[in-house]
Design a protein around this motif. Structure first.
Motif, PDB file in Angstrom:
ATOM      1  N   LYS A 129       0.895  -1.218  -0.005  1.00 59.36           N
ATOM      2  CA  LYS A 129      -0.077   0.086  -0.001  1.00 59.36           C
ATOM      3  C   LYS A 129       0.960   1.342  -0.020  1.00 59.36           C
ATOM      4  CE  LYS A 129      -4.010   2.088   1.920  1.00 59.36           C
ATOM      5  NZ  LYS A 129      -4.779   2.089   3.378  1.00 59.36           N
ATOM      6  N   LEU A 130       1.933   1.360   0.710  1.00 56.82           N
ATOM      7  CA  LEU A 130       2.903   2.481   0.714  1.00 56.82           C
ATOM      8  C   LEU A 130       4.207   1.946   0.635  1.00 56.82           C
ATOM      9  CD1 LEU A 130       3.397   5.519   1.149  1.00 56.82           C
ATOM     10  CD2 LEU A 130       3.278   5.184   3.802  1.00 56.82           C
ATOM     11  N   VAL A 131       5.117   2.319  -0.202  1.00 62.06           N
ATOM     12  CA  VAL A 131       6.504   1.642   0.044  1.00 62.06           C
ATOM     13  C   VAL A 131       7.219   3.007   0.412  1.00 62.06           C
ATOM     14  CG1 VAL A 131       8.371   1.218  -1.482  1.00 62.06           C
ATOM     15  CG2 VAL A 131       6.156   0.318  -2.051  1.00 62.06           C
ATOM     16  N   ILE A 132       8.023   2.711   1.597  1.00 60.60           N
ATOM     17  CA  ILE A 132       8.937   3.617   1.828  1.00 60.60           C
ATOM     18  C   ILE A 132      10.408   3.551   1.751  1.00 60.60           C
ATOM     19  CG2 ILE A 132       9.541   4.972   4.117  1.00 60.60           C
ATOM     20  CD1 ILE A 132       6.857   3.462   5.505  1.00 60.60           C
ATOM     21  N   ASN A 133      10.963   4.003   0.823  1.00 62.27           N
ATOM     22  CA  ASN A 133      12.447   4.063   0.454  1.00 62.27           C
ATOM     23  C   ASN A 133      13.293   5.131   1.370  1.00 62.27           C
ATOM     24  OD1 ASN A 133      11.688   2.607  -1.976  1.00 62.27           O
ATOM     25  ND2 ASN A 133      11.076   4.467  -2.738  1.00 62.27           N
ATOM     26  N   VAL A 134      13.988   4.364   2.205  1.00 61.34           N
ATOM     27  CA  VAL A 134      14.932   5.207   3.239  1.00 61.34           C
ATOM     28  C   VAL A 134      16.352   5.236   2.417  1.00 61.34           C
ATOM     29  CG1 VAL A 134      15.585   5.244   5.558  1.00 61.34           C
ATOM     30  CG2 VAL A 134      13.391   4.215   4.915  1.00 61.34           C
ATOM     31  N   ALA A 135      16.510   6.367   2.045  1.00 65.61           N
ATOM     32  CA  ALA A 135      17.962   6.789   1.422  1.00 65.61           C
ATOM     33  C   ALA A 135      18.832   6.738   2.818  1.00 65.61           C
ATOM     34  CB  ALA A 135      17.793   7.831   0.626  1.00 65.61           C
ATOM     35  N   PHE A 136      19.747   5.631   2.822  1.00 63.47           N
ATOM     36  CA  PHE A 136      20.502   5.546   3.976  1.00 63.47           C
ATOM     37  C   PHE A 136      22.126   5.064   3.308  1.00 63.47           C
ATOM     38  CE2 PHE A 136      22.284   4.810   8.162  1.00 63.47           C
ATOM     39  CZ  PHE A 136      21.430   5.240   8.858  1.00 63.47           C
ATOM     40  N   ALA A 137      23.018   6.049   3.733  1.00 66.36           N
ATOM     41  CA  ALA A 137      24.341   5.582   3.034  1.00 66.36           C
ATOM     42  C   ALA A 137      23.935   5.937   1.467  1.00 66.36           C
ATOM     43  CB  ALA A 137      25.038   4.310   3.336  1.00 66.36           C
ATOM     44  N   TYR A 138      23.428   6.736   1.152  1.00 63.86           N
ATOM     45  CA  TYR A 138      23.129   7.006  -0.037  1.00 63.86           C
ATOM     46  C   TYR A 138      23.589   8.486  -0.736  1.00 63.86           C
ATOM     47  CZ  TYR A 138      19.846   8.257  -4.274  1.00 63.86           C
ATOM     48  OH  TYR A 138      19.399   8.372  -5.512  1.00 63.86           O
ATOM     49  N   THR A 139      23.957   8.402  -2.030  1.00 64.10           N
ATOM     50  CA  THR A 139      24.193   9.639  -2.937  1.00 64.10           C
ATOM     51  C   THR A 139      23.744   9.270  -4.181  1.00 64.10           C
ATOM     52  OG1 THR A 139      26.624   9.282  -3.328  1.00 64.10           O
ATOM     53  CG2 THR A 139      26.029  11.046  -1.494  1.00 64.10           C
ATOM     54  N   SER A 140      23.128  10.029  -4.993  1.00 65.51           N
ATOM     55  CA  SER A 140      22.552   9.888  -6.429  1.00 65.51           C
ATOM     56  C   SER A 140      24.075   9.458  -7.134  1.00 65.51           C
ATOM     57  CB  SER A 140      22.256  11.033  -6.846  1.00 65.51           C
ATOM     58  OG  SER A 140      21.152  10.946  -7.762  1.00 65.51           O
ATOM     59  N   THR A 141      25.112  10.042  -6.951  1.00 68.18           N
ATOM     60  CA  THR A 141      26.031   9.944  -7.886  1.00 68.18           C
ATOM     61  C   THR A 141      26.651   8.517  -7.448  1.00 68.18           C
ATOM     62  OG1 THR A 141      27.427  11.319  -6.157  1.00 68.18           O
ATOM     63  CG2 THR A 141      26.902  12.173  -8.618  1.00 68.18           C
ATOM     64  N   ASP A 142      26.867   8.056  -6.261  1.00 63.96           N
ATOM     65  CA  ASP A 142      26.934   6.695  -6.047  1.00 63.96           C
ATOM     66  C   ASP A 142      26.285   5.644  -6.374  1.00 63.96           C
ATOM     67  OD1 ASP A 142      28.681   4.754  -3.963  1.00 63.96           O
ATOM     68  OD2 ASP A 142      26.654   4.330  -3.566  1.00 63.96           O
ATOM     69  N   GLU A 143      24.928   6.110  -6.443  1.00 67.62           N
ATOM     70  CA  GLU A 143      23.689   5.190  -7.088  1.00 67.62           C
ATOM     71  C   GLU A 143      23.976   4.976  -8.604  1.00 67.62           C
ATOM     72  OE1 GLU A 143      19.900   6.674  -7.299  1.00 67.62           O
ATOM     73  OE2 GLU A 143      19.070   4.911  -7.053  1.00 67.62           O
ATOM     74  N   ILE A 144      24.125   6.093  -9.126  1.00 64.43           N
ATOM     75  CA  ILE A 144      24.453   6.025 -10.731  1.00 64.43           C
ATOM     76  C   ILE A 144      25.770   5.124 -11.056  1.00 64.43           C
ATOM     77  CG2 ILE A 144      24.964   7.256 -12.732  1.00 64.43           C
ATOM     78  CD1 ILE A 144      23.328   9.852 -11.282  1.00 64.43           C
ATOM     79  N   ALA A 145      26.907   5.395 -10.363  1.00 64.42           N
ATOM     80  CA  ALA A 145      28.180   4.584 -10.566  1.00 64.42           C
ATOM     81  C   ALA A 145      27.689   3.213 -10.376  1.00 64.42           C
ATOM     82  CB  ALA A 145      29.051   5.042  -9.497  1.00 64.42           C
ATOM     83  N   ASN A 146      26.956   2.635  -9.199  1.00 68.60           N
ATOM     84  CA  ASN A 146      26.750   1.268  -8.990  1.00 68.60           C
ATOM     85  C   ASN A 146      25.886   0.715 -10.233  1.00 68.60           C
ATOM     86  OD1 ASN A 146      26.367  -0.785  -7.124  1.00 68.60           O
ATOM     87  ND2 ASN A 146      24.226  -0.462  -7.360  1.00 68.60           N
TER      88      ASN A 146
END
Ligand code: FPP
Ligand code: MG
Length: 292
Positions: free
Chosen positions: A147-164
Motif C-alpha cells: 500500500k505504501l512503499v517507504i524508500n529510506v535513503a541511507f548511506a546514499y548519494t545519487s552519484t554513488d547510485e549511478i556509479a553502481n
C-alpha cells in the motif's frame, strides 16, 4: 514512535484532504528532511536529539502521506557525505537507525495490516555489520507489503547510485548477459537502487536550503520541487498541503512532458529482460546474505 504514526487526523485535516483529492494526488513524494541540527540548537537539545525529533516528524508525515493516498515516499535519512560529520553524530545516527529498524520486527503485524513496505536504498556495504543485518531483515520482512512503499535513503548519494548502476551494466556485458548495444537510459534506470519504483512526482526540501544535495538526481528531471522555509522537525500538515497544491498547479505541464517521453521509450528485448531478472535475484541473494 512507529514508522507510520497512529494518530488520527483532525476534522480540519480530513476536510483539507477531501478538497485536495478533487485534483491529482502525487503518487510518489520524496523528502529532504533538512534542519534537524538547527532545530536542536534552537530548542537547546543535543544534535542527536534533533535527529530523533526528525524521526518523529517523519512518522507523522508518513501518516499524512498514507491518508492522502501517496503510494511511495522516499526520504533522505543519511547521505554518504554525512560520514564526514563528527563520530559522535555519526554514531548517534547509526544508533537511531538500529532502534528504528529493530522496531520493524516488533511492528511487523501492523505494518503488514497497513500494507507498509520499508526498503533501504543506498550502499549497504558502507554500514556497520549489525545494521546491515537489521536493514536486510526489515526489508525481507516487509517486501510484499504494497500500500505504501517507504524508500529510506541511507548511506546514499545519487552519484554513488549511478556509479553502481553503471557497474552492474558493465558486469552484465563482461558476463555476456548483455550486449553494448543494449545500453540505454532505460537500462541504466532499471539498474538503480530505485529500479522497482516510480520517479518522484513531488520533492520537498525543508530548512530554506535551495539545492538537491546529491539526492535522486537521475529520477527528478520532471519532478515538482517545493522548498519550505521551515526546519524539518517543525514541518506541518499544512506545509505538505501547500506542496501538494503546487504539484497540482504544475500537473498539466508534467502530463505534456510524460506524453512526449512515453513515445521515446523502447521495449526491452529478451536478453535485457533476462539480465534484469538475474540482477533482481542477485540483489535479493545479497540481502539474504546480510540477513543471515
Ligand atoms: C539533515 O539535517 C538530516 C539528517 C542528516 C538526518 C535525517 C534523519 C532523520 C530525520 C531521522 C531518520 C532516521 C531513520 C533511521 C530513518 P541536518 O543534520 O543537516 O541539520 P542542519 O541542516 O540544521 O545542520
Ligand atoms: Mg543540513
Amino acid at each position: 514512535m512507529p514508522w507510520v504514526a497512529e494518530t488520527p487526523l483532525s476534522r480540519l485535516q480530513q476536510f483539507c484532504i477531501n478538497v485536495l483529492r478533487c485534483g491529482p494526488v502525487p503518487r510518489h513524494v520524496a523528502f529532504i528532511m533538512d534542519g534537524n541540527r538547527r532545530y536542536a540548537k534552537k530548542v537547546h537539545l543535543e544534535k542527536v536529539e534533533g535527529h530523533s525529533k526528525g524521526f518523529e516528524k517523519l512518522s507523522e508525515c508518513l501518516r499524512w502521506c498514507l491518508e492522502i493516498g501517496v503510494k511511495e515516499a522516499t526520504v533522505y535519512a543519511f547521505s554518504i557525505e554525512n560520514f564526514k560529520r563528527s563520530s559522535e553524530e555519526v554514531n548517534g545516527l547509526m544508533q537511531l537507525a538500529r532502534e528504528k529498524f529493530a522496531k520493524v520486527f516488533q511492528d511487523s503485524e501492523r505494518l503488514e495490516k497497513e500494507g507498509i513496505c520499508i526498503k533501504v536504498i543506498g550502499n549497504l556495504s558502507l554500514l556497520p555489520r549489525d545494521l546491515q543485518n537489521l536493514i536486510a531483515k526489515a526489508m525481507l520482512l516487509t517486501m510484499n507489503n504494497k500500500k505504501l512503499v517507504i524508500n529510506v535513503a541511507f548511506a546514499y548519494t545519487s552519484t554513488d547510485e549511478i556509479a553502481n548502476s553503471v557497474k552492474s551494466v558493465i558486469q552484465g556485458v563482461n558476463n555476456n548477459e548483455l550486449s553494448v548495444d543494449d545500453i540505454n537510459e532505460e537500462l541504466l534506470s532499471k539498474c538503480l537502487y530505485t529500479s522497482d519504483g516510480t520517479n518522484p512526482d513531488l520533492l520537498i526540501r525543508t530548512s530554506g536550503e535551495v539545492r538537491l544535495s546529491d539526492f535522486l538526481l537521475w529520477q527528478s528531471s520532471n519532478t515538482t520541487i517545493y522548498f519550505a522555509e521551515v526546519l524539518w522537525p517543525e514541518f506541518t500538515f499544512y506545509h505538505l498541503m501547500a506542496a501538494v497544491f503546487k504539484y497540482q498547479r504544475s500537473y498539466s505541464d508534467r502530463v505534456r512532458f510524460l506524453t512526449h517521453t512515453e513515445k521515446v521509450k523502447e521495449s526491452y528485448n529478451g536478453r535485457v529482460q533476462s539480465f534484469l531478472e538475474k540482477l533482481r535475484q542477485r540483489r535479493i541473494s545479497e540481502l539474504k546474505v546480510y540477513a543471515s
